[in-house]
Design an enzyme around this catalytic site. Sequence first.
Site, PDB file in Angstrom:
ATOM      1  N   CYS A 132      10.345 -15.766   7.398  1.00  0.00           N
ATOM      2  CA  CYS A 132      10.601 -15.467   5.976  1.00  0.00           C
ATOM      3  C   CYS A 132      11.984 -15.908   5.518  1.00  0.00           C
ATOM      4  O   CYS A 132      12.240 -15.993   4.322  1.00  0.00           O
ATOM      5  CB  CYS A 132      10.393 -13.983   5.704  1.00  0.00           C
TER       6      CYS A 132
ATOM      7  N   HIS B  21      14.113 -11.855  -0.784  1.00  0.00           N
ATOM      8  CA  HIS B  21      12.801 -12.005  -0.152  1.00  0.00           C
ATOM      9  C   HIS B  21      11.920 -10.840  -0.607  1.00  0.00           C
ATOM     10  O   HIS B  21      12.335  -9.683  -0.572  1.00  0.00           O
ATOM     11  CB  HIS B  21      12.972 -12.012   1.365  1.00  0.00           C
TER      12      HIS B  21
ATOM     13  N   ASN C  81       3.988 -10.543  -0.016  1.00  0.00           N
ATOM     14  CA  ASN C  81       4.991 -11.243   0.774  1.00  0.00           C
ATOM     15  C   ASN C  81       4.437 -12.614   1.170  1.00  0.00           C
ATOM     16  O   ASN C  81       3.490 -12.697   1.950  1.00  0.00           O
ATOM     17  CB  ASN C  81       5.305 -10.383   2.015  1.00  0.00           C
TER      18      ASN C  81
HETATM   19  N1  COA Z   1      -3.757   1.628   4.208  1.00  0.00           N
HETATM   20  C1  COA Z   1      -3.862   2.922   4.487  1.00  0.00           C
HETATM   21  N2  COA Z   1      -3.197   3.517   5.497  1.00  0.00           N
HETATM   22  C2  COA Z   1      -2.394   2.740   6.243  1.00  0.00           C
HETATM   23  C3  COA Z   1      -2.248   1.357   6.002  1.00  0.00           C
HETATM   24  C4  COA Z   1      -2.962   0.814   4.945  1.00  0.00           C
HETATM   25  N3  COA Z   1      -2.875  -0.487   4.620  1.00  0.00           N
HETATM   26  N4  COA Z   1      -1.380   0.852   6.913  1.00  0.00           N
HETATM   27  C5  COA Z   1      -0.994   1.884   7.703  1.00  0.00           C
HETATM   28  N5  COA Z   1      -1.613   3.016   7.293  1.00  0.00           N
HETATM   29  C6  COA Z   1      -1.468   4.355   7.848  1.00  0.00           C
HETATM   30  C7  COA Z   1      -0.994   4.347   9.267  1.00  0.00           C
HETATM   31  O1  COA Z   1      -2.102   4.197  10.144  1.00  0.00           O
HETATM   32  C8  COA Z   1      -0.374   5.711   9.390  1.00  0.00           C
HETATM   33  O2  COA Z   1      -1.385   6.650   9.589  1.00  0.00           O
HETATM   34  P1  COA Z   1      -1.197   7.849  10.653  1.00  0.00           P
HETATM   35  O3  COA Z   1       0.011   8.591  10.180  1.00  0.00           O
HETATM   36  O4  COA Z   1      -2.477   8.590  10.516  1.00  0.00           O
HETATM   37  O5  COA Z   1      -0.996   7.160  11.953  1.00  0.00           O
HETATM   38  C9  COA Z   1       0.207   5.969   8.000  1.00  0.00           C
HETATM   39  O6  COA Z   1      -0.457   5.053   7.137  1.00  0.00           O
HETATM   40  C10 COA Z   1       1.707   5.796   7.904  1.00  0.00           C
HETATM   41  O7  COA Z   1       2.045   4.617   8.505  1.00  0.00           O
HETATM   42  P2  COA Z   1       3.560   4.236   8.613  1.00  0.00           P
HETATM   43  O8  COA Z   1       3.677   3.039   9.480  1.00  0.00           O
HETATM   44  O9  COA Z   1       4.376   5.419   8.939  1.00  0.00           O
HETATM   45  O10 COA Z   1       3.902   3.858   7.120  1.00  0.00           O
HETATM   46  P3  COA Z   1       5.298   3.475   6.534  1.00  0.00           P
HETATM   47  O11 COA Z   1       5.700   4.455   5.511  1.00  0.00           O
HETATM   48  O12 COA Z   1       6.289   3.148   7.602  1.00  0.00           O
HETATM   49  O13 COA Z   1       4.971   2.110   5.778  1.00  0.00           O
HETATM   50  C11 COA Z   1       5.041  -0.276   5.972  1.00  0.00           C
HETATM   51  C12 COA Z   1       4.441   1.024   6.490  1.00  0.00           C
HETATM   52  C13 COA Z   1       4.455  -1.442   6.752  1.00  0.00           C
HETATM   53  C14 COA Z   1       4.718  -0.428   4.509  1.00  0.00           C
HETATM   54  C15 COA Z   1       6.596  -0.212   6.160  1.00  0.00           C
HETATM   55  O14 COA Z   1       6.902   0.170   7.482  1.00  0.00           O
HETATM   56  C16 COA Z   1       7.241  -1.525   5.865  1.00  0.00           C
HETATM   57  O15 COA Z   1       7.287  -1.965   4.735  1.00  0.00           O
HETATM   58  N6  COA Z   1       7.847  -2.181   6.873  1.00  0.00           N
HETATM   59  C17 COA Z   1       8.441  -3.478   6.689  1.00  0.00           C
HETATM   60  C18 COA Z   1       7.364  -4.532   6.697  1.00  0.00           C
HETATM   61  C19 COA Z   1       7.829  -5.871   6.238  1.00  0.00           C
HETATM   62  O16 COA Z   1       8.626  -5.993   5.347  1.00  0.00           O
HETATM   63  N7  COA Z   1       7.299  -6.919   6.873  1.00  0.00           N
HETATM   64  C20 COA Z   1       7.572  -8.265   6.550  1.00  0.00           C
HETATM   65  C21 COA Z   1       8.905  -8.689   6.997  1.00  0.00           C
HETATM   66  S1  COA Z   1       9.273 -10.303   6.578  1.00  0.00           S
END
Ligand code: COA
Length: 326
Positions: A114, A246, A276
């Site tokens: 990215c 980004h 993204n």
């Molecule tokens: N829909 C519904 N539920 C989802 C899901 C989706 N698309 N994706 C994950 N979940 C669930 C998980 O299974 C988890 O359930 P559980 O608690 O029963 O295990 C719950 O939602 C919470 O997951 P969690 O990982 O704690 O969520 P979060 O608040 O950390 O958000 C992201 C997840 C991915 C949105 C966040 O971590 C993020 O933005 N990270 C950076 C990612 C990024 O920028 N990537 C690209 C980089 S270039």
Amino acid sequence: MENVKIIGAGYAIPDQKVSNEKLSQVVDTSDEWIRSRTGIVSRYISRQENTSDLALRAAKEAIQSAGIDSRMIRLILVATLTPDNYTPTVACQVQAGLGLNDQPIMAFDINAACSGFLFALECAASLLKEGVALVIGAETLSKILDWNDRNTCVLFGDGAGACLIQRVQDGSSMTFYARSQGDVDHALYCPDRGLQPDLVNQAQQKTYLSMKGRDVFRFAIQAMPDAIQQVLAGQSLDSVDLMIPHQANIRILEHVSKKMGFGMEKMFVNLDTFGNTSAASVPIALAQAWEQGKIQEGMHVILVGFGAGFTWAACRIQHGKGEDTQ
Ligand code: COA
């Protein structure tokens, strides 16, 4: 610091818009979850156009917006982690698509995930001696997404953005910072199809992008402020007219905005529409800001990104003569 200036920008997106609602029919997710955790409402997923097709369309838009003869181009750099082929590069495909095969052009691809567009922009600015450089970020991430993995597939989209830069003596400049930190934990990971030691029974494995979301979030909210501070080099953030980050997650941008005391109103955001798009994310946003007239003479703009590798980077753009350089 390089005395280069953006003279045109453009972008291209595939024709298929996929809403959160539509995605929730394919994978176990909901509009409410995606919106509240990421800010994403829709993304574009390509049905027919590969990365080079999108890159070429974005390039043509950028050339048109600059109003130049494409034969002025001497350098074509494409940032991508999803090229059409191992070889030839997308950059060479764009050169051919523009009908510039007989021109003295150096064309190659860069993969810094990215952060790729910012890495490519720095390379282009330092390599460019004469004429114009065409710098593109283009992706069809949909090719490497596992549509059963709700942790990743809801976040990404396809698209391409491009800009043209030229060496100038009008007070314009670009100041760069780029860093890498080798990732041993596979926080953002997409392996290739693997070695084929058994020459008879070759297993052609399909591989997908996987992500440790929380680790990436923690990295992003450290990396972005670091890159911004580095290119500011002691100058105040108050002097910055526009930030083009980004487009990964609105919560990351809000976190950075709060941490640095930089208002969200000066932050360019389009992730709600595009998701993204990895290396295409910064140049698509740049091209939209350009199209909307948000980058004017005398302005001070920061581009900033982070991504797999890990990699992170920023570029401080003085677009034309600024107050402090007059
Ligand atoms: N829909 C519904 N539920 C989802 C899901 C989706 N698309 N994706 C994950 N979940 C669930 C998980 O299974 C988890 O359930 P559980 O608690 O029963 O295990 C719950 O939602 C919470 O997951 P969690 O990982 O704690 O969520 P979060 O608040 O950390 O958000 C992201 C997840 C991915 C949105 C966040 O971590 C993020 O933005 N990270 C950076 C990612 C990024 O920028 N990537 C690209 C980089 S270039």
